[in-house]
Write an enzyme that holds these catalytic residues in place. Structure first.
Site, PDB file in Angstrom:
ATOM      1  N   LEU A  32       1.576   1.812  -7.249  1.00 43.60           N
ATOM      2  CA  LEU A  32       1.296   0.584  -8.114  1.00 43.60           C
ATOM      3  C   LEU A  32       1.936   1.241  -9.654  1.00 43.60           C
ATOM      4  O   LEU A  32       2.320   0.628 -10.673  1.00 43.60           O
ATOM      5  CB  LEU A  32      -0.167   0.588  -8.556  1.00 43.60           C
ATOM      6  CG  LEU A  32      -1.092  -0.168  -7.353  1.00 43.60           C
ATOM      7  CD1 LEU A  32      -2.502  -0.308  -7.616  1.00 43.60           C
ATOM      8  CD2 LEU A  32      -0.531  -1.667  -7.680  1.00 43.60           C
TER       9      LEU A  32
ATOM     10  N   GLY B  81      -7.117   0.954  -5.284  1.00 49.17           N
ATOM     11  CA  GLY B  81      -7.771   1.816  -6.149  1.00 49.17           C
ATOM     12  C   GLY B  81      -8.629   2.704  -5.417  1.00 49.17           C
ATOM     13  O   GLY B  81      -8.938   2.802  -4.175  1.00 49.17           O
TER      14      GLY B  81
ATOM     15  N   LYS C 145     -13.946  -0.209 -13.554  1.00 40.56           N
ATOM     16  CA  LYS C 145     -14.165  -1.798 -13.255  1.00 40.56           C
ATOM     17  C   LYS C 145     -14.475  -2.504 -14.404  1.00 40.56           C
ATOM     18  O   LYS C 145     -13.665  -3.573 -14.681  1.00 40.56           O
ATOM     19  CB  LYS C 145     -15.056  -1.999 -12.026  1.00 40.56           C
ATOM     20  CG  LYS C 145     -14.655  -1.338 -10.782  1.00 40.56           C
ATOM     21  CD  LYS C 145     -13.079  -1.828 -10.342  1.00 40.56           C
ATOM     22  CE  LYS C 145     -12.696  -1.360  -9.194  1.00 40.56           C
ATOM     23  NZ  LYS C 145     -11.290  -1.788  -8.670  1.00 40.56           N
TER      24      LYS C 145
ATOM     25  N   TYR D  69     -16.864   5.244 -11.863  1.00 45.99           N
ATOM     26  CA  TYR D  69     -16.061   4.240 -11.059  1.00 45.99           C
ATOM     27  C   TYR D  69     -16.371   2.843 -11.835  1.00 45.99           C
ATOM     28  O   TYR D  69     -15.483   1.972 -12.116  1.00 45.99           O
ATOM     29  CB  TYR D  69     -16.533   4.169  -9.539  1.00 45.99           C
ATOM     30  CG  TYR D  69     -16.064   3.045  -8.785  1.00 45.99           C
ATOM     31  CD1 TYR D  69     -14.839   2.537  -8.705  1.00 45.99           C
ATOM     32  CD2 TYR D  69     -17.122   2.047  -8.246  1.00 45.99           C
ATOM     33  CE1 TYR D  69     -14.552   1.794  -7.814  1.00 45.99           C
ATOM     34  CE2 TYR D  69     -16.796   0.952  -7.580  1.00 45.99           C
ATOM     35  CZ  TYR D  69     -15.457   0.874  -7.384  1.00 45.99           C
ATOM     36  OH  TYR D  69     -15.071  -0.239  -6.694  1.00 45.99           O
TER      37      TYR D  69
ATOM     38  N   ASP E   4       0.976  -1.281   0.107  1.00 50.95           N
ATOM     39  CA  ASP E   4      -0.080   0.133   0.159  1.00 50.95           C
ATOM     40  C   ASP E   4       0.931   1.334  -0.009  1.00 50.95           C
ATOM     41  O   ASP E   4       2.229   1.186   0.198  1.00 50.95           O
ATOM     42  CB  ASP E   4      -0.767   0.142   1.316  1.00 50.95           C
ATOM     43  CG  ASP E   4      -2.184   0.789   0.995  1.00 50.95           C
ATOM     44  OD1 ASP E   4      -2.186   1.815   0.358  1.00 50.95           O
ATOM     45  OD2 ASP E   4      -3.340   0.334   1.237  1.00 50.95           O
TER      46      ASP E   4
END
Length: 251
Positions: free
Chosen positions: A48, A69, A139, A135, A32
Site C-alpha cells: 500500500l 491492515g 481506525k 488499534y 495483497d
C-alpha cells in the site's frame, strides 16, 4: 455499460475470505502482499505504501473495498502505523488520482470500544470516537482522514466498524459484537451501492442482529439499508466464557 471493477485490498486475509463469495457477480481485482485467489478475479501483489503498486492496482477501478491492515488490538503503535495509517492515507490519495468513485473501508468497533467497556451501551454511531486500544485509535484516524478526503476531493468514503468478523463466535464477548459472513456481505454490498447523493461519507457499526448487541444499527439501516439477519444466540451455550460481555480491549 460495463459493470465497474472493484478492488479488494487485504484480499488474502481472513475477512476477505468471508466476503469474496458475496462479490462473485462483480468484476474483481485482488490486492495483497501475497497472491490472493478467487475464481475469475485479477490479482495484483504489492504494498500500500508503494506508489507504483497502488497505481497498478487502481488502474480502471470504480470502487475499493479496503480490508488491508494490522487487525491486532494488542499491537504496538510501531506495528500499526505503516499498514493502518500511512497505507490507508496513501490509498485514499491514489484513489482520488485514479478517479475511484467510492472507498468502503474496514474500520472497527474498537474505534468506539471505550464507550462499551465503560458500560455506555448501546453505543450511538453519532458519539465521538473513543478508542479502547492503539488499534482502535488507528481506525478512528482512518475515519477522520476519510472524512477529509471526501469533503475536499472526489472520492465518497464509507467506513464500516466491523465487529468480531468470524464464521462462528468463539467467546462470550463476541456474542454482542459478532458479524457473521452473510451479514458482512450484506453490509459491504449496501455500502458499495448506496448513492453518493444520499451518503457521501460516513462511519457505521457493522454487526449482526445480535440479541446482546451493544451497537446501535439504526443509522446503518436508515442510511445504507443494512438489515442483518444472523443472531449468534444459538452458539451461546458453546462459546468460551472469557469473563466479559464487551469487546474486551486490552487495558
Amino acid at each position: 455499460m460495463a459493470e465497474e471493477l472493484v478492488l479488494v485490498t487485504g484480499a488474502a486475509g481472513r475477512v476477505a475470505g468471508q466476503l469474496l463469495p458475496g462479490l462473485a457477480d462483480r468484476p474483481l481485482r485482488l490486492f495483497d502482499r501475497t497472491a490472493a485467489q478467487h475464481p475469475g478475479a485479477e490479482v495484483v501483489t504489492g504494498e500500500l505504501t508503494e506508489p507504483a503498486d497502488l497505481e497498478r492496482a487502481l488502474d480502471g477501478v470504480g470502487a475499493v473495498v479496503h480490508l488491508a491492515g494490522n487487525p491486532a488490538p494488542t499491537a504496538a503503535w510501531e506495528e500499526l502505523r505503516g499498514p493502518n495509517v500511512e497505507g490507508f492515507a496513501a490509498l485514499l490519495a491514489a484513489a482520488a488520482r485514479a478517479g475511484v468513485r467510492r472507498v468502503v473501508f474496514a474500520s472497527s468497533v474498537h474505534a468506539m470500544g471505550a464507550h462499551e467497556t465503560d458500560g455506555r451501551v448501546p453505543v450511538d454511531a453519532a458519539w465521538p470516537p473513543r478508542p479502547c486500544c492503539p488499534y482502535g485509535a488507528t481506525k478512528a484516524f482512518d475515519e477522520a482522514v476519510a472524512g477529509v478526503a471526501s469533503r475536499r476531493g472526489p472520492v465518497s468514503t464509507v467506513g464500516l466498524r466491523l465487529g468480531a468478523t468470524v464464521p462462528e463466535p468463539q467467546k462470550r464477548s463476541q456474542l454482542a459484537s459478532w458479524l457473521g459472513p452473510a451479514d458482512l456481505r450484506r453490509v459491504v454490498v449496501r455500502a458499495l451501492e448506496v448513492d453518493a447523493a444520499r451518503v457521501r461519507l460516513g462511519g457505521y457499526p457493522a454487526v449482526s442482529a445480535n440479541t446482546r448487541r451493544h451497537w446501535d444499527l439504526g443509522p446503518a439501516h436508515e442510511d445504507l439499508g443494512y438489515a442483518p439477519e444472523l443472531d449468534p444466540e444459538g452458539f451461546a451455550d458453546a462459546v468460551e466464557d472469557d469473563g466479559t460481555d464487551a469487546v474486551a480491549c486490552p487495558r
